[in-house]
Design a protein around this motif. Structure first.
Motif, short mmCIF file in Angstrom:
data_model
loop_
_atom_site.label_atom_id
_atom_site.label_comp_id
_atom_site.label_asym_id
_atom_site.label_seq_id
_atom_site.Cartn_x
_atom_site.Cartn_y
_atom_site.Cartn_z
N VAL A 31 0.83 -1.21 0.00
CA VAL A 31 0.00 0.00 0.00
C VAL A 31 0.86 1.27 0.00
O VAL A 31 0.44 2.30 -0.52
CB VAL A 31 -1.04 0.03 1.15
CG1 VAL A 31 -1.99 -1.15 1.04
CG2 VAL A 31 -0.40 0.08 2.53
N LEU A 32 2.08 1.18 0.55
CA LEU A 32 2.94 2.37 0.52
C LEU A 32 3.67 2.50 -0.82
O LEU A 32 3.83 3.61 -1.34
CB LEU A 32 3.92 2.36 1.69
CG LEU A 32 3.27 2.59 3.06
CD1 LEU A 32 4.32 2.63 4.16
CD2 LEU A 32 2.43 3.87 3.07
N GLU A 33 4.11 1.38 -1.40
CA GLU A 33 4.77 1.44 -2.71
C GLU A 33 3.82 1.99 -3.77
O GLU A 33 4.22 2.64 -4.71
CB GLU A 33 5.22 0.03 -3.14
CG GLU A 33 6.42 -0.53 -2.39
CD GLU A 33 7.74 0.10 -2.81
OE1 GLU A 33 7.98 0.24 -4.01
OE2 GLU A 33 8.54 0.46 -1.91
N SER A 79 0.50 9.51 5.67
CA SER A 79 1.68 9.91 6.43
C SER A 79 2.79 8.85 6.36
O SER A 79 3.78 8.94 7.09
CB SER A 79 1.29 10.20 7.88
OG SER A 79 0.71 9.04 8.45
N GLU A 80 2.60 7.87 5.47
CA GLU A 80 3.59 6.80 5.26
C GLU A 80 4.04 6.17 6.57
O GLU A 80 5.21 5.90 6.80
CB GLU A 80 4.79 7.35 4.46
CG GLU A 80 4.32 7.88 3.11
CD GLU A 80 5.46 8.17 2.13
OE1 GLU A 80 6.63 7.93 2.49
OE2 GLU A 80 5.17 8.62 1.02
N ASP A 81 3.04 5.91 7.42
CA ASP A 81 3.28 5.33 8.73
C ASP A 81 3.37 3.80 8.60
O ASP A 81 2.44 3.06 8.93
CB ASP A 81 2.13 5.74 9.66
CG ASP A 81 2.24 5.13 11.05
OD1 ASP A 81 3.28 4.50 11.36
OD2 ASP A 81 1.27 5.27 11.82
N PHE A 136 -7.05 4.37 8.34
CA PHE A 136 -6.06 3.64 7.54
C PHE A 136 -5.51 4.54 6.43
O PHE A 136 -4.32 4.55 6.15
CB PHE A 136 -6.73 2.40 6.94
CG PHE A 136 -5.77 1.35 6.46
CD1 PHE A 136 -5.21 0.44 7.35
CD2 PHE A 136 -5.44 1.24 5.11
CE1 PHE A 136 -4.32 -0.54 6.91
CE2 PHE A 136 -4.56 0.26 4.67
CZ PHE A 136 -4.00 -0.63 5.57
N LYS A 137 -6.43 5.32 5.84
CA LYS A 137 -6.04 6.24 4.76
C LYS A 137 -5.02 7.27 5.29
O LYS A 137 -4.02 7.57 4.63
CB LYS A 137 -7.29 6.94 4.23
CG LYS A 137 -7.09 7.82 3.02
CD LYS A 137 -8.44 8.09 2.34
CE LYS A 137 -8.30 9.11 1.23
NZ LYS A 137 -8.51 10.49 1.70
N VAL A 195 -3.39 3.82 -4.52
CA VAL A 195 -4.19 3.24 -3.43
C VAL A 195 -5.02 4.33 -2.76
O VAL A 195 -6.20 4.13 -2.46
CB VAL A 195 -3.27 2.52 -2.40
CG1 VAL A 195 -4.04 2.18 -1.13
CG2 VAL A 195 -2.70 1.24 -3.01
N LEU A 196 -4.42 5.52 -2.57
CA LEU A 196 -5.19 6.61 -1.96
C LEU A 196 -6.35 7.02 -2.86
O LEU A 196 -7.44 7.32 -2.38
CB LEU A 196 -4.28 7.82 -1.68
CG LEU A 196 -3.34 7.67 -0.48
CD1 LEU A 196 -2.44 8.91 -0.35
CD2 LEU A 196 -4.12 7.45 0.83
#
Lengths: 284, 284
Positions: free
Chosen positions: A231-233, B258-260, B252-253, A238-239
């Motif tokens: 989800v971060l890559e 914030s790339e947590d 979650f979004k 995804v957002l």
């Protein structure tokens, strides 16, 4: 093809090895996993013949099947080290950042960016099985950047596994996967969270859960080590998908609030067309 | 028990009849559906022996398996008409409003409020099959309000179908079902909508869908005629569940924005405990 090396001996890497062995038992498979228990399990389960960190100089194919956020580093390091007849293929669920990271590598032609559309909610070598990839889709990105002679090694392996090849550019891949894969996982995880939170004041809530809930929440069993990186890559896409999903839910909530029976009915009826689309689509 | 009458010859009513016939072929089953095609199909498929609108005076059991928003009216009318030895059982997915609607009926003791926790994404008599209710949970609400002698008729039928009986009060039932059933359906419908909307600028998006998407979106194939009534009949609880779900998604979004990584990882890991809960719970 005689020698394959697999880095990351989990569900995907392990299933690839087991499927390949079944069709081509003569191939020697070495492998590595940062988790020593996974190394042992992979040996015991016959996924690999031998644990070794690096591929041999004459290895035909190196498969990278590690979490999405580790791939760029491992890919560059592997390319730096491999011999001239080795093809490196990754199995990552996101492709844009990885393709960019390796774009100017002197050995870019020895890399094939891939993504097998297959998985289960389980992870690790013990979850691997030889038919996981059978007849599933294998997406290849930027195919023109890979050496045509080396590419044949990947095609041999994919053919042995009965996989169906599709070509896409990395941006399109990541955009589509955000909607049809990454969002599903988030929706399922958050459904699980909502009901688990509710369980705090209602201990027996899961007793009433039927098969519909089980199916919708199944992906919430998935591995955080795989999904937090994905989800971060693929953050931007995804957002976007998640934002649109929340908008849809808000709209539906408003229709319930205003007791708009016809609106709810019509909306569900329109969505029912997913029956046809799913029956036509690649249900791999 | 000799005579059963079923109002609503869809997936649930039809599957109940087929399951009962298998175990007790001597029972005569009459039935009615407002849709004449369903009447014909139910006859052809052997679900009922005869179409008739009303139960005979000596019918043992009348089953009401129509959409949630039609049940109160049909239940009151049926109770008004049935003979003194007839038990009326409903199969509705919401219980609080129905129990209230019938609370002061002079024949309240001839009614049993029920809910079989079973279903598929398909509807109508053609979707019915004899094992749908086999070993599934059957919830009974306000059991003390039903005549003890008549109740035995329902137990006979439920036993013939191998169903497992659970007792709950109607408010608790509706609160729990909002979370473990109604919310699943909404999350699935909205996932379907999000991807269908995206398809407008990306025609081939479903080609990339894997088994995870198919499982998560399966309930979006469900019948609007069944589900629009359910979400409105259980409005308060559904809005609570849906609100909490949207809150979870927003949280979650924000973690993605914030790339947590650690926060995402930890959250997914906590939700993974759903593995244990689902394995323990009633996976009917």
């Amino acid at each position: 093809m005689k020698k394959v090396h697999i880095i990351g001996l989990g569900l995907l890497g392990g299933s690839f090895a087991l499927g390949l062995r079944k069709s081509k038992p003569e191939i020697s498979i070495t492998g590595f996993d940062i988790d020593t228990q996974n190394q042992k399990d992979a040996l015991t389960l016959g996924i690999i013949d031998k644990v070794q960190e690096k591929a041999d100089a004459d290895t035909d194919l190196v498969i990278l099947a590690t979490p999405a956020n580790t791939l760029a580093k491992i890919l560059i390091q592997t390319l730096d080290e491999v011999g001239p007849e080795t093809l490196v293929v990754d199995f990552g669920s996101t492709k844009e950042a990885l393709c960019k990271a390796v774009a100017n590598h002197p050995k870019r032609a020895q890399f094939l960016a891939g993504h097998p559309i297959a998985g289960t909610e389980y992870s690790g070598p013990k979850a691997a099985f030889d038919s996981l990839l059978d007849r599933k889709v294998f997406i290849i990105c930027e195919m023109e950047k890979t050496d045509i002679h080396l590419k044949a090694k990947a095609y041999d392996a994919l053919e042995a596994l009965n996989m169906k090849i599709r070509f896409m550019d990395p941006e399109e891949h990541d955009r589509q996967l955000a909607f049809v894969s990454h969002l599903s996982h988030i929706s399922s995880f958050m459904l699980g969270k909502t009901v688990l939170d509710k369980m705090e004041d209602d201990r027996n809530i899961f007793d009433m859960a039927g098969s519909g809930f089980a199916s919708t929440v199944r992906l919430a069993k998935s591995s955080p080590a795989m999904w937090a990186p994905i989800v971060l890559e693929n953050k931007g896409n995804v957002l976007e998908a998640l934002g649109k999903y929340i908008d849809c839910l808000q709209g539906f909530k408003q229709k319930i609030e205003s007791e708009d029976f016809d609106g709810l009915y019509r909306e569900m009826q329109e969505i029912n067309q997913i029956r046809d689309v799913l029956d036509l689509g690649g249900k791999s």
